[in-house]
Design a protein around this motif. Structure first.
Motif, PDB file in Angstrom:
ATOM      1  N   THR A   1       0.827  -1.206   0.000  1.00 50.21           N
ATOM      2  CA  THR A   1       0.000   0.000   0.000  1.00 50.21           C
ATOM      3  C   THR A   1       0.863   1.259   0.000  1.00 50.21           C
ATOM      4  OG1 THR A   1      -1.757  -1.172   1.186  1.00 50.21           O
ATOM      5  CG2 THR A   1      -1.813   1.234   1.236  1.00 50.21           C
ATOM      6  N   GLN A   2       1.913   1.272   0.816  1.00 50.27           N
ATOM      7  CA  GLN A   2       2.791   2.439   0.862  1.00 50.27           C
ATOM      8  C   GLN A   2       3.564   2.591  -0.445  1.00 50.27           C
ATOM      9  OE1 GLN A   2       1.851   4.018   3.519  1.00 50.27           O
ATOM     10  NE2 GLN A   2       0.817   2.119   4.097  1.00 50.27           N
ATOM     11  N   ILE A   3       3.993   1.476  -1.027  1.00 47.89           N
ATOM     12  CA  ILE A   3       4.706   1.540  -2.305  1.00 47.89           C
ATOM     13  C   ILE A   3       3.790   2.072  -3.397  1.00 47.89           C
ATOM     14  CG2 ILE A   3       5.776   0.124  -4.096  1.00 47.89           C
ATOM     15  CD1 ILE A   3       6.834  -1.691  -1.875  1.00 47.89           C
ATOM     16  N   ALA A   4       2.517   1.637  -3.386  1.00 46.95           N
ATOM     17  CA  ALA A   4       1.563   2.121  -4.386  1.00 46.95           C
ATOM     18  C   ALA A   4       1.322   3.616  -4.237  1.00 46.95           C
ATOM     19  CB  ALA A   4       0.242   1.353  -4.253  1.00 46.95           C
ATOM     20  N   GLY A   5       1.238   4.108  -2.993  1.00 43.47           N
ATOM     21  CA  GLY A   5       1.029   5.529  -2.775  1.00 43.47           C
ATOM     22  C   GLY A   5       2.212   6.358  -3.218  1.00 43.47           C
ATOM     23  N   ILE A   6       3.437   5.900  -2.883  1.00 41.84           N
ATOM     24  CA  ILE A   6       4.642   6.644  -3.284  1.00 41.84           C
ATOM     25  C   ILE A   6       4.824   6.600  -4.793  1.00 41.84           C
ATOM     26  CG2 ILE A   6       7.151   6.694  -3.080  1.00 41.84           C
ATOM     27  CD1 ILE A   6       6.831   5.620  -0.244  1.00 41.84           C
TER      28      ILE A   6
ATOM     29  N   LEU B   1       7.218  10.776  -3.708  1.00 44.45           N
ATOM     30  CA  LEU B   1       7.518  10.865  -2.271  1.00 44.45           C
ATOM     31  C   LEU B   1       7.002  12.169  -1.676  1.00 44.45           C
ATOM     32  CD1 LEU B   1       8.856   9.587   0.172  1.00 44.45           C
ATOM     33  CD2 LEU B   1      11.016  10.649  -0.512  1.00 44.45           C
ATOM     34  N   GLY B   2       7.129  13.253  -2.418  1.00 45.47           N
ATOM     35  CA  GLY B   2       6.649  14.532  -1.908  1.00 45.47           C
ATOM     36  C   GLY B   2       5.138  14.554  -1.758  1.00 45.47           C
ATOM     37  N   GLY B   3       4.432  14.040  -2.758  1.00 46.57           N
ATOM     38  CA  GLY B   3       2.977  13.991  -2.666  1.00 46.57           C
ATOM     39  C   GLY B   3       2.490  13.047  -1.588  1.00 46.57           C
TER      40      GLY B   3
END
Length: 360
Positions: A217-222, A227-229
Motif C-alpha cells: 500500500t505504501q509503495i503504491a502511494g509513493i 515521495l513529496g505527494g
C-alpha cells in the motif's frame, strides 16, 4: 468431516464405557470400588485434558501430531531445532527451554503452523503448475479444475482488483491479490482436513500477511503520487499539524491491524467452538449430550467451510481497497495540479479584459 465424526464416535463410546463401569461399580467388591474410584479420578483428569487438548490444538508447538481428536497420541512428527547463538553460550542446552533473542539466541526451528504453511504453499504452487491451462492452441479451459481456477481468478481480477484499484492499476496488483487469496484459502481449508492445523489461526502468520499488504500500500502511494505527494498527503495546513499528523500516521497502522486481527480471530474462534461442542460430551459425561453436540458440531463444520472462503475474500477485498486508496493519492495530486493549471489559464484572459486594466 471424518475427523469430527471420529471424535464424536470416540466421545460417545468413552462416555458409554465410563457409565457402564460406574453402574457395575455399585455391586462390586471393595477393591473393585476402589478401582472405580480411581477410574472416576481418571475421568476427572480427562475432563481437564479436554480443555487442554483444545488449547494445544489451536496453539503453535514444535511438533506435528497425527492423531484422532480427543484420543491418545498415535504418531508425532518432531522437528529438529536450529539455534543460532549470537554470542557465546547464549542458547540453552535443553530444547525444552525457550530460546530468547534478548539473551543472544536466535531460534529458527520449524513449528506446527510453519509446517502447514509450507504445505499450503506447495499445494498452491502445484495447483497452478498442473491445473492451469497452458495450451495456446486451446484457450478455452476444459475440465472442472481449470474452470474453477479460471472462475476464481476472473472473480478476483474483475470484481475485487479493478473496482477498488482502477482499470489501469488494478491488473498490475492482481497477481499479489491472487497469491494472497489462494494462499489464505488453502490454509483455511487445510485446518478442516483430518490431522491438519489452521496456520491462519496463528497471529504471526496473519501479521506477516497484513505487513505485506501494508508495504505494498505504501509503495503504491509513493509510486502514484511521488515521495513529496505521499508526505504531503500525511500532513495538513501548518495549524493542523499537531492533530492531523498523529491521526494520519495512526491510520496507516490501523488498516493492517484490522486485517491481521480479523483473519486470526475468525479462524481461531471457529475451531474453539467446534471442539468445545464435542468436548461437552466428555465434560458432562453422558451419552445423551451427543444427541445435541454432534449435530451442532456438524453445522459448525459446514459453517467453517463457508468462513474459509469468506475470510480469504474479505482479506483480499480490503487489501485491494487499501491499495486503491494509495493509488488514489496520485490521482488527487494530479487532479489538483490540473485544476490549478485550468484556473490560471482562464484567469489571464479575464484579467486582461477587465475594465480596470483597460488603457486610459
Amino acid at each position: 468431516m471424518r475427523r469430527w465424526l471420529w471424535c464424536a464416535v470416540l466421545a460417545v463410546s468413552k462416555v458409554a464405557r465410563a457409565q457402564e463401569g460406574h453402574a457395575q461399580g455399585h455391586d462390586a467388591e471393595p477393591a473393585t470400588v476402589e478401582r472405580a474410584a480411581g477410574a472416576h479420578e481418571g475421568a476427572e483428569h480427562e475432563k481437564v485434558d479436554t480443555s487442554t487438548y483444545i488449547l494445544e490444538h489451536v496453539a503453535d508447538s514444535p511438533e506435528v501430531e497425527f492423531q484422532v481428536p480427543l484420543s491418545d497420541k498415535e504418531f508425532i512428527l518432531r522437528f529438529p531445532v536450529w539455534r543460532i547463538p549470537l554470542k557465546a553460550v547464549a542458547c540453552p542446552a535443553s530444547t525444552e527451554e525457550p530460546a530468547k533473542l534478548s539473551e543472544g539466541c536466535l531460534d529458527i526451528s520449524l513449528t506446527k503452523h510453519t509446517f502447514w504453511m509450507l504445505v499450503g504453499s506447495v499445494i498452491v504452487v502445484l495447483l497452478f503448475t498442473f491445473g492451469a491451462n497452458r495450451n495456446p492452441n486451446q484457450p478455452v479451459p476444459h475440465g472442472a479444475r481449470q474452470n474453477i481456477l479460471e472462475m476464481l481468478v476472473i472473480f478476483v481480477r474483475n470484481e475485487v482488483a479493478i473496482p477498488n484499484i482502477g482499470k489501469e492499476e488494478g491488473p498490475k496488483y492482481t497477481p499479489y491479490l491472487l497469491s494472497v487469496f489462494f494462499f489464505i484459502l488453502t490454509l483455511n481449508l487445510l485446518g478442516l482436513v483430518p490431522w491438519a492445523s489452521t496456520a491462519t489461526g496463528n497471529l504471526g502468520v496473519t501479521l506477516a500477511l497484513a505487513l505485506c499488504t501494508f508495504l505494498l500500500t505504501q509503495i503504491a502511494g509513493i509510486k502514484a503520487a511521488g515521495l513529496g505527494g505521499y508526505l504531503k498527503h500525511l500532513t495538513a495546513p501548518v495549524l493542523m499539524w499537531i492533530i492531523m499528523i498523529p491521526v494520519e500516521i495512526l491510520g496507516l497502522f490501523t488498516k493492517p491491524f484490522a486485517l491481521m486481527l480479523r483473519l486470526f480471530a475468525n479462524m481461531l474462534a471457529g475451531h474453539i467452538v467446534l471442539f468445545s461442542l464435542l468436548g461437552l460430551i466428555f465434560i458432562i459425561g453422558h451419552v445423551a449430550v451427543s444427541i445435541v453436540a454432534v449435530p451442532f458440531a456438524i453445522f459448525i463444520y459446514l459453517l467453517e467451510l463457508f468462513v474459509a472462503f469468506l475470510q480469504a475474500y474479505i482479506f483480499v477485498m480490503l487489501s485491494a481497497l487499501f491499495i486503491g486508496m494509495g493509488v488514489a493519492m496520485g490521482h488527487d495530486e494530479h487532479g489538483h495540479e490540473e485544476h490549478e493549471a485550468h484556473d490560471e489559464a482562464h484567469a489571464k484572459p479575464q484579467l486582461a479584459a477587465s475594465p480596470a486594466n483597460a488603457p486610459g
